[in-house]
Design a protein around this motif. Structure first.
Motif: not given
Lengths: 557, 305
Positions: A427, A438, A457-458, B38-41
């Protein structure tokens, strides 16, 4: 991690001896009540609330206890009517009008279009704090609602009358109907939530068996935390006549090897959609008649931080990508029948033809290294590859490390990090190379291509290209499906030329199914609705060749 | 004696406080967040989630609040299982772990002490060598090997007991044996060693001299002396059965609290980690106190001051 080694050893010992030589792995006759199926759910779900759920353990339960507007065909995953009998689509494909069948919740309360409106607004309402709120961004005004900039009432979803629902979309997405089968979009029994509120009970407890009201093929009758859930056929489900099994008992076993043992002993008739087979036994398990394998809508890749030297050099990135022998990687290291791929989007998703970039080209890789300005691989400054701690990821990383050494002479250090630390690293872009996978949420290239957009964001690569973003935006506004896919191809080519990501392979899913369990078809999202499953001890199905059920009744008009 | 116990109880308070402060700091210092995936929040959603658990407050305030709730017996909410409180999770899981440890304890005591007595009384005979060889094997086989072997033979071959799960008495046997055997082996060796140590002591000679039967000498005097090392071993052993049940609970998929010790830390389930640590710490402190008290009851030479 020592525990993983323990479990591996445990499994090795358990499986060391071949069970009775029937050709099947373990028992071959039902050991539970007639019309009763025992399966595993891979672990305790976080939420069983459709709007809040963000994990497969909860999703599997929601899919089988709730019914949405449309459902996915169990073999092809094509959207078919469920609560909506048919729908009208406006010429610009941005407005859908769903016509609902009269149906009720499991407590007999009529189910109306208002329950869907309530659910879609609630999914996006920041107060709900749904980790999957972004799923609702497809609705007109969805993004603004989820950011708290507009009230939930402003969402482009409204009940025309009790049985008519009008939905406006931000873009004319061709995958809208298949996405609508996702668990986030199930209706919510607003009457139950209101009643709990009246009785002063915490609303978030509504999915507990003592309260829960649902509208799907099964309803929950028992939930013993971390042990089991029991589901019984819901007589109020609109299509209850076609639900075959009476009772489904779901265990929460996290360890793949324990689940495998329980399957061998006949405790499980089918390990369920959320349990994988341990990779170290794949070759062995593949020799049994009850073994099945099918492609899965998920990609395995390495992110490149395109701002971290020396990987800010695109030629070096491409050299690294071409120096990996993906065939060998899949055949000798992964061993799960994965499909080697140098493309991010799996080939064949919703008619998408993969770019088919070269899987391995050592000569071109060396040439690119020279073009990047390095006389030899030894001149490349130090690079570190980070992966989350796991035996499988480690083996893949070590194999690739060796390939880079052999082909390019580049030395790459490996570093493993515990999952949450790893997530923070990714991140904060605090890496040069990092491993990621994914899983597509819906059968459309966009679920993968979105990963590389500037706003996503990913997107851990820090790579961004207005041309790429523009192509995707254009594609999604294009009402012509073929033209849309062509734009996607163009966009993927742009991205992979810059190589912010090194795709490695497309996943496969493997499972074991007892010969008497029927109605489980392999599909690329590993979705196997319980309502189509039946038990037939008389004629063993060795090949999963059951004829797929027809789509129920009406279709789109 | 009473004063000793009271003083020890009072000493528990600062020890417990140090444990709570240290583990709170350690848990919070670990990188990562309970809500990362792994997924954006989206940030506004994350803010809502953090507010629900009070993670948006400054750390000292969070600690003060945690301590206040702890004193009232409220261990907070789990982030991994958002529909459950930590109290509820522990109330569900701890009896399971206790049952498992109880079966393991009984098994290890019965087998261990019996083997130890046989070894001591029949020292240097076939019996002794046999029992001690078995103990050696028991100590050497780790639970992650013994468990699957038992499953393979008893469940998959003979179909006598279920291979995993929890529900009725049939589910307790295999994990109980798996968890208890290593301790049974240690107890056997300790019992034998302890008894052989006292066998030549003055008070045993006195007991024999005053004409007590051999059976009485063994049971009343030798065993009591022989059990001293076992008792001091039992405190840590019970604690380690409770905390060390993680592997056995994983292999047999038992819904106890053992696996949380590892999983909750991995998930950054702050309150659940803290809850388990506090529970185990409390248990260890109390077990140690009980051992010290039991010591005095068994060995008249020990005085409390």
């Amino acid at each position: 991690m020592p525990l993983a080694i323990f479990m591996g050893l445990a499994a090795a010992l358990t499986l060391g001896c071949r069970p009775a030589d029937t050709g099947y792995f373990g028992t071959t006759t039902p050991r539970h009540g007639p019309n009763e199926l025992w399966i595993n759910n891979g672990g305790e779900p976080e939420w069983l609330d459709p709007n809040k759920c963000a994990d497969g353990n909860g999703g599997e339960i929601i899919w089988n206890t709730f019914a949405g507007l449309v459902q996915a065909h169990p073999a092809t995953l094509e959207p078919m009517p469920e609560i909506a009998t048919h729908w009208d689509v406006s010429p610009d494909r941005r407005t859908y009008t769903f016509h609902l069948r009269p149906s009720t919740w499991s407590d007999g309360t009529p189910l109306t279009a208002h329950d869907f409106v309530f659910s879609f607004r609630r999914l996006l309402d920041p107060k709900t704090a749904s980790k999957y709120a972004t799923n609702g961004h497809i609705f007109k005004g969805g993004a603004a609602v989820s950011r708290g900039e507009a009230p939930p009432e402003s969402l482009g979803v409204r009940a025309v009358d009790d049985l008519t629902l009008a939905v406006e979309l931000e873009d004319p997405l061709p995958y809208f109907l298949s996405f609508l089968t996702f668990y986030s979009f199930m209706p919510i029994p607003r009457h139950l939530l209101a009643e709990l509120d009246r009785r002063g009970i915490d609303e978030s407890l509504w999915t507990r068996p003592e309260h829960v009201v649902s509208n799907g093929p099964y309803r929950m009758t028992e939930w013993t935390f971390r042990q089991r859930m029991v589901f019984e056929r819901n007589p109020k489900y609109w299509d209850a006549a076609h639900v075959k099994l009476d009772r489904i008992r779901v265990a929460m076993v996290e360890s793949y090897t324990t689940a495998l043992t329980m399957y061998a002993a006949g405790e499980f008739d089918w390990p369920g959609s959320n349990t994988s087979l341990p990779a170290e036994f794949m070759d062995y398990l593949a020799t049994f008649k009850d073994f099945r394998r099918h492609p899965y809508l998920a990609s395995y890749f390495y992110w490149i931080n395109t701002q971290a030297p020396p990987l800010d050099n695109p030629r070096l990135r491409r050299a690294l990508a071409l120096a990996i022998d993906r065939q060998a990687l899949v055949r000798h290291v992964c061993r799960g029948g994965q499909i080697p791929s140098a493309d991010l989007v799996p080939d064949g998703v919703a008619g998408y033809r993969g770019l088919g970039r070269p899987l391995f080209d050592p000569a071109r890789a060396r040439q690119l290294l020279a073009e990047a300005g390095y006389a030899s691989g030894a001149d490349v400054p130090p690079i570190t590859l980070v992966y989350n701690t796991s035996e499988g990821h480690k083996q893949v990383a070590e194999a690739i490390q060796q390939m880079w050494k052999d082909v390019l002479g580049v030395t790459v250090e490996l570093e493993n990090q515990e999952w949450k630390v790893f997530l923070a690293t990714a991140e904060m872009h605090n890496f040069q190379l990092c491993r990621m996978g994914w899983t597509g949420d819906y059968a459309d290239p966009f679920t993968f291509l979105e990963l590389l957009t500037s706003a996503c964001g990913n997107n851990h690569s820090t790579w961004s290209d207005p041309r790429y973003d523009g192509l995707l935006r254009e594609a999604n506004r294009d009402p012509d499906p073929a033209a849309r896919l062509a734009k996607f191809r163009e966009a993927e080519a742009v991205a992979l030329e810059a190589q912010p990501v090194i795709p490695l392979y497309t996943y496969t899913r493997t499972q074991l199914v007892k010969p008497y369990v029927r109605g489980i078809w392999g599909n690329h999202q590993d979705r196997h609705p319980w309502k189509y499953i039946w038990i037939d001890a008389s004629t063993p199905s060795d090949t999963a060749a059951d004829p797929p059920p027809p789509a129920p009744g009406e279709t789109a008009s | 004696m009473t004063r000793f116990v009271l003083r020890r109880l009072l000493e528990l308070v600062p020890t417990a406080l140090v444990i709570v402060v240290a583990s709170f700091a350690l848990v919070r210092l670990a990188p990562g967040s309970p809500f990362s995936s792994e997924r954006e929040i989206p940030p506004e959603i994350r803010r809502q989630l953090e507010a629900r658990y009070g993670f948006d407050r400054p750390l000292p305030e969070q600690f003060a609040r945690y301590l206040g709730n702890l004193l009232r017996g409220d261990l907070g909410l789990s982030t991994k299982y958002p529909q459950r409180s930590v109290n509820e999770i522990i109330a569900d899981g701890f009896p399971v772990t206790l049952t498992l440890a109880g079966v393991a304890l009984v098994w290890s005591l019965v087998v261990g002490i019996t083997a130890g007595i046989i070894g001591a009384v029949r020292q240097n005979t076939v019996w002794d060598h046999g029992a001690m060889a078995a103990a050696l094997v028991g100590i050497s086989i780790p639970s992650f090997v013994l468990g699957p072997v038992l499953v393979l033979v008893v469940s998959l071959r003979w179909h006598l007991l279920p291979p995993a799960g929890w529900g009725d008495w049939r589910h307790v046997i295999l994990p109980g044996l798996t968890l208890g055997t290593i301790y049974a082996a240690s107890i056997a060796r300790l019992t034998r060693g302890g008894m052989l140590e006292v066998v030549r002591s003055d008070y045993i000679r006195t007991a024999r001299a005053k004409g007590l039967s051999e059976r009485l000498v063994i049971w009343r005097h030798m065993l009591r002396g022989g059990l001293l090392p076992v008792v001091s071993y039992l405190g840590p052993a019970i604690a380690s059965m409770l905390t060390g049940s993680v592997v056995v609970e994983k292999i047999f998929n038992i819904p106890g609290i053992g696996p949380y010790f590892v999983d909750a830390a991995f998930n950054r389930d702050y309150f659940l980690v803290m809850g388990i640590v506090v529970l185990y710490a409390f248990f260890l402190l109390v077990m140690n106190l009980l051992v010290d008290v039991a010591y005095g009851l068994l060995d008249p030479r020990i005085e409390y001051s």
